[in-house]
Enzyme design. Structure first.
Site, PDB file in Angstrom:
ATOM      1  N   TYR A 175       0.834  -1.195   0.000  1.00 24.36           N
ATOM      2  CA  TYR A 175       0.000   0.000   0.000  1.00 24.36           C
ATOM      3  C   TYR A 175       0.876   1.254   0.000  1.00 24.36           C
ATOM      4  CZ  TYR A 175      -3.687  -3.255   1.556  1.00 24.36           C
ATOM      5  OH  TYR A 175      -4.576  -4.307   1.671  1.00 24.36           O
ATOM      6  N   HIS A 182      -0.173 -11.978   0.805  1.00 20.99           N
ATOM      7  CA  HIS A 182      -1.170 -11.108   0.192  1.00 20.99           C
ATOM      8  C   HIS A 182      -1.828 -11.758  -1.031  1.00 20.99           C
ATOM      9  CE1 HIS A 182      -2.068  -6.514  -0.364  1.00 20.99           C
ATOM     10  NE2 HIS A 182      -3.152  -7.240  -0.404  1.00 20.99           N
ATOM     11  N   LEU A 197     -18.191  -2.826   3.215  1.00 23.19           N
ATOM     12  CA  LEU A 197     -19.189  -1.827   2.837  1.00 23.19           C
ATOM     13  C   LEU A 197     -19.284  -1.698   1.319  1.00 23.19           C
ATOM     14  CD1 LEU A 197     -18.402   0.867   5.553  1.00 23.19           C
ATOM     15  CD2 LEU A 197     -20.355  -0.694   5.466  1.00 23.19           C
TER      16      LEU A 197
END
Length: 327
Positions: A56, A124, A205
């Site tokens: 990231y 990952h 979400l």
């Protein structure tokens, strides 16, 4: 904050964690100072699981997290990942999970996180050029040395997950999971439970969509949600109908649609943890409050009736990673 146990090896975390990716990439520009405050506020609110990755922002996110928790390391469970890497911030990602690289990846992450151990270390993405047993075997060595406490995988296939679990104790697996995307429920979730592995749902979400506040026409050119099929054309029209139903049910309970979506995910089991991402302290407090929303069996059945899995349309953008570039 309620806690859930991930796996059978003693890893207990807050049922709602904090996903930090958007503070460094993919979701448009962010303010580092505010991001630090959000992470610290999360800890103040009882959030213990802080999720980041070496990829990231090419390490920027780990540095941000390390800075935020430097004075309260014992209050949090740091989860980070290796296997996807970027040479520089903004570069396209590549895969590398070669055993000889993993120790260096881990030590670099430890420095950026300002800590002597990583609580939960994820592969990952499985590198298709490397047997998963080799990658996980190298991860297990880090556990033996005390650099890592628990192991996890992200977005692995069921076969890869089984092979990994046969190599070393796996505490957690991470997949996209929400009312908006339920693919893992077919095969992966039953397998994880058979193996005694906890499930961490990222994008719970729906990449912001299930909050009812996402303004798709305002997404920047570099926003990672732009290519997501679910946000275009006939797929979006169908999904907007489902979102309207979710909003209606949430209003009847005097909660937000986002809180309803998070409560639904937590209701899937006490081996499930959600890691919504946010860069806003108000939204953070809203997400945390979802842990106090209790859904009855009747509530869950009603939710399944008005927004079933079949109500949602389109395939997700799955963060595909090239497999050719190596360093």
């Amino acid at each position: 904050m309620i806690t859930h146990e991930l796996g059978r090896h003693g890893l207990t975390v807050s049922a709602i964690g904090l996903g930090c990716m958007g503070m460094s990439q993919d979701y448009g520009p962010a303010d580092d100072e505010e991001s630090v405050r959000v992470i610290q506020c999360a800890a103040d609110l009882g959030v213990t699981l802080i999720d980041t990755s070496m990829s990231y922002g090419a390490g920027h996110n780990e540095e941000l997290v390390g800075r935020a928790v430097a004075d309260r390391r014992d209050d949090v469970v740091l989860a980070t990942k290796f296997g996807i890497w970027r040479e520089n911030r903004g570069d396209p990602p590549s895969l590398d999970a070669r055993p000889e690289r993993i120790r260096g990846f881990c030590e670099d992450s430890l420095k950026r996180l300002r800590t002597d151990h990583i609580d939960l270390y994820y592969l990952h993405r499985v590198d298709p050029t490397v047997p998963v047993e080799d990658s996980v075997g190298a991860m297990a060595e880090l556990v033996a040395e005390g650099k890592v406490r628990y192991l996890g995988l992200s977005e692995s296939s069921t076969d890869e997950l089984k092979r990994a679990a046969n190599t070393a104790p796996i505490s957690a697996v991470q997949y996209e999971w929400s009312l908006f995307w339920r693919e893992l429920e077919d095969d992966t979730l039953p397998l994880a439970r058979d193996l005694g592995i906890g499930v961490v749902g990222f994008s719970p979400l729906g990449r912001g969509y299930l909050t009812g506040r996402l303004k798709l026409d305002e997404l920047g050119e570099d926003d990672d949600r732009r290519p997501d099929q679910r946000f275009h054309g006939e797929h979006l029209a169908a999904n907007d109908n489902g979102l309207a139903q979710l909003k209606r049910m949430a209003a009847e309970r005097d909660i937000t649609p986002g809180q309803l979506a998070l409560a639904w995910l937590l209701a899937q089991g006490d081996d499930v943890v959600a890691i919504p991402g946010t860069r806003d302290r108000t939204r953070l407090a809203e997400n945390v409050a979802a842990a106090d929303v209790s859904l009855s069996t009747a509530d869950l059945a009603h939710l399944e009736a008005v927004v079933p899995r079949s109500a949602w349309s389109g395939d997700r953008f799955s963060y595909a990673v090239p497999r050719t570039s190596r360093r």
